[in-house]
Design a protein around this motif. Sequence first.
Motif, PDB file in Angstrom:
ATOM      1  N   UNK A 110      52.185  35.008 -55.686  1.00  0.00           N
ATOM      2  CA  UNK A 110      52.663  33.674 -55.318  1.00  0.00           C
ATOM      3  C   UNK A 110      51.660  32.579 -55.700  1.00  0.00           C
ATOM      4  N   UNK A 111      50.429  32.967 -56.011  1.00  0.00           N
ATOM      5  CA  UNK A 111      49.454  31.956 -56.433  1.00  0.00           C
ATOM      6  C   UNK A 111      49.457  31.709 -57.940  1.00  0.00           C
ATOM      7  N   UNK A 112      50.197  32.541 -58.691  1.00  0.00           N
ATOM      8  CA  UNK A 112      50.250  32.348 -60.143  1.00  0.00           C
ATOM      9  C   UNK A 112      51.009  31.069 -60.466  1.00  0.00           C
ATOM     10  N   UNK A 113      50.502  30.314 -61.450  1.00  0.00           N
ATOM     11  CA  UNK A 113      51.224  29.115 -61.860  1.00  0.00           C
ATOM     12  C   UNK A 113      52.358  29.504 -62.809  1.00  0.00           C
ATOM     13  N   UNK A 114      53.408  28.740 -62.770  1.00  0.00           N
ATOM     14  CA  UNK A 114      54.542  28.957 -63.654  1.00  0.00           C
ATOM     15  C   UNK A 114      54.725  27.711 -64.507  1.00  0.00           C
ATOM     16  N   UNK A 115      55.151  27.905 -65.737  1.00  0.00           N
ATOM     17  CA  UNK A 115      55.334  26.753 -66.614  1.00  0.00           C
ATOM     18  C   UNK A 115      56.599  26.954 -67.453  1.00  0.00           C
ATOM     19  N   UNK A 116      57.366  25.889 -67.560  1.00  0.00           N
ATOM     20  CA  UNK A 116      58.635  25.979 -68.297  1.00  0.00           C
ATOM     21  C   UNK A 116      58.444  25.504 -69.741  1.00  0.00           C
ATOM     22  N   UNK A 117      58.934  26.292 -70.677  1.00  0.00           N
ATOM     23  CA  UNK A 117      58.932  25.908 -72.093  1.00  0.00           C
ATOM     24  C   UNK A 117      60.386  25.888 -72.558  1.00  0.00           C
ATOM     25  N   UNK A 118      60.757  24.828 -73.256  1.00  0.00           N
ATOM     26  CA  UNK A 118      62.136  24.763 -73.749  1.00  0.00           C
ATOM     27  C   UNK A 118      62.159  24.882 -75.271  1.00  0.00           C
ATOM     28  N   UNK A 119      62.970  25.774 -75.754  1.00  0.00           N
ATOM     29  CA  UNK A 119      63.061  25.990 -77.199  1.00  0.00           C
ATOM     30  C   UNK A 119      64.524  25.859 -77.595  1.00  0.00           C
ATOM     31  N   UNK A 120      64.912  24.678 -78.049  1.00  0.00           N
ATOM     32  CA  UNK A 120      66.332  24.430 -78.326  1.00  0.00           C
ATOM     33  C   UNK A 120      66.675  24.693 -79.782  1.00  0.00           C
ATOM     34  N   UNK A 172      43.329  37.950 -65.298  1.00  0.00           N
ATOM     35  CA  UNK A 172      44.691  37.538 -64.935  1.00  0.00           C
ATOM     36  C   UNK A 172      45.255  36.622 -66.009  1.00  0.00           C
ATOM     37  N   UNK A 173      46.579  36.610 -66.135  1.00  0.00           N
ATOM     38  CA  UNK A 173      47.205  35.698 -67.080  1.00  0.00           C
ATOM     39  C   UNK A 173      46.944  34.259 -66.643  1.00  0.00           C
ATOM     40  N   UNK A 174      46.983  33.327 -67.610  1.00  0.00           N
ATOM     41  CA  UNK A 174      46.717  31.923 -67.280  1.00  0.00           C
ATOM     42  C   UNK A 174      47.866  31.353 -66.449  1.00  0.00           C
ATOM     43  N   UNK A 175      49.058  31.678 -66.857  1.00  0.00           N
ATOM     44  CA  UNK A 175      50.226  31.295 -66.066  1.00  0.00           C
ATOM     45  C   UNK A 175      51.401  32.170 -66.483  1.00  0.00           C
ATOM     46  N   UNK A 176      52.497  32.022 -65.754  1.00  0.00           N
ATOM     47  CA  UNK A 176      53.733  32.714 -66.133  1.00  0.00           C
ATOM     48  C   UNK A 176      54.586  31.713 -66.894  1.00  0.00           C
ATOM     49  N   UNK A 177      54.944  32.069 -68.108  1.00  0.00           N
ATOM     50  CA  UNK A 177      55.769  31.175 -68.914  1.00  0.00           C
ATOM     51  C   UNK A 177      57.244  31.461 -68.698  1.00  0.00           C
TER      52      UNK A 177
END
Length: 203
Positions: A110-120, A172-177
């Motif tokens: 739950x402490x891992x950061x999440x980041x949204x990437x959009x690829x259209x 650890x991974x930098x964030x969850x993409x």
Amino acid sequence: MKSKTDTLMRVVNGKLQIGLGPCRCCLGSGTVAKKTKSRCDRCLGRGEILCNGPRSMSAFMRQCRKCGGSGDVETTHHDKQVKCRRCLGVNSQRRDLGSRQSTVPECIVSRLRHRVYRVQRELKPWEEEALKGFSTTFDAGHSRSYSSTKLLRRHRVSYASAGHISQEDGTLCRHIGIFVLLNKVIVGPVFDPAKLPDFKKAR
Ligand SMILES: [Zn+2]
Ligand SMILES: [Zn+2]
């Protein structure tokens, strides 16, 4: 569900340390629910069933769904506890080494950061390759029109194995993409953002 294995791991200086915990089979209780095997009553132990197609000539065999083709069915008797076969009920609190397959405790995930990437657009082959190791895929449906907040809520990783979110040395991974592609959403750990294809980051 919270289990006693939750004490197995901790993060020290950005590295996931896999520690020791109670017997991973009985989680320290020394007993497990009794399991018995019996012959599958649907396929009578054969593992497959004869099905009739639309015409009488088109009968075919298919795998028995009840036993998954094994021919027998396992029943768990939750009311009957038997001695754990792994620790033999002896010293079940014995420290058992976790592995990279062990589930990472909720408090770390739950402490891992999440980041949204959009690829259209269509992914180029090398971009596909870069996202290949990402094991969690979701059918996007209409996810593309979702706001980042909604995507984060929907695709937040709630559990993962140590091997999924950390490297061999524990980093650890930098964030969850969360990669929103044309027809699907791929969720995976990002270890080196610089190695990612040039996807637009969305806030
Ligand atoms: Zn069966
Ligand atoms: Zn045990």
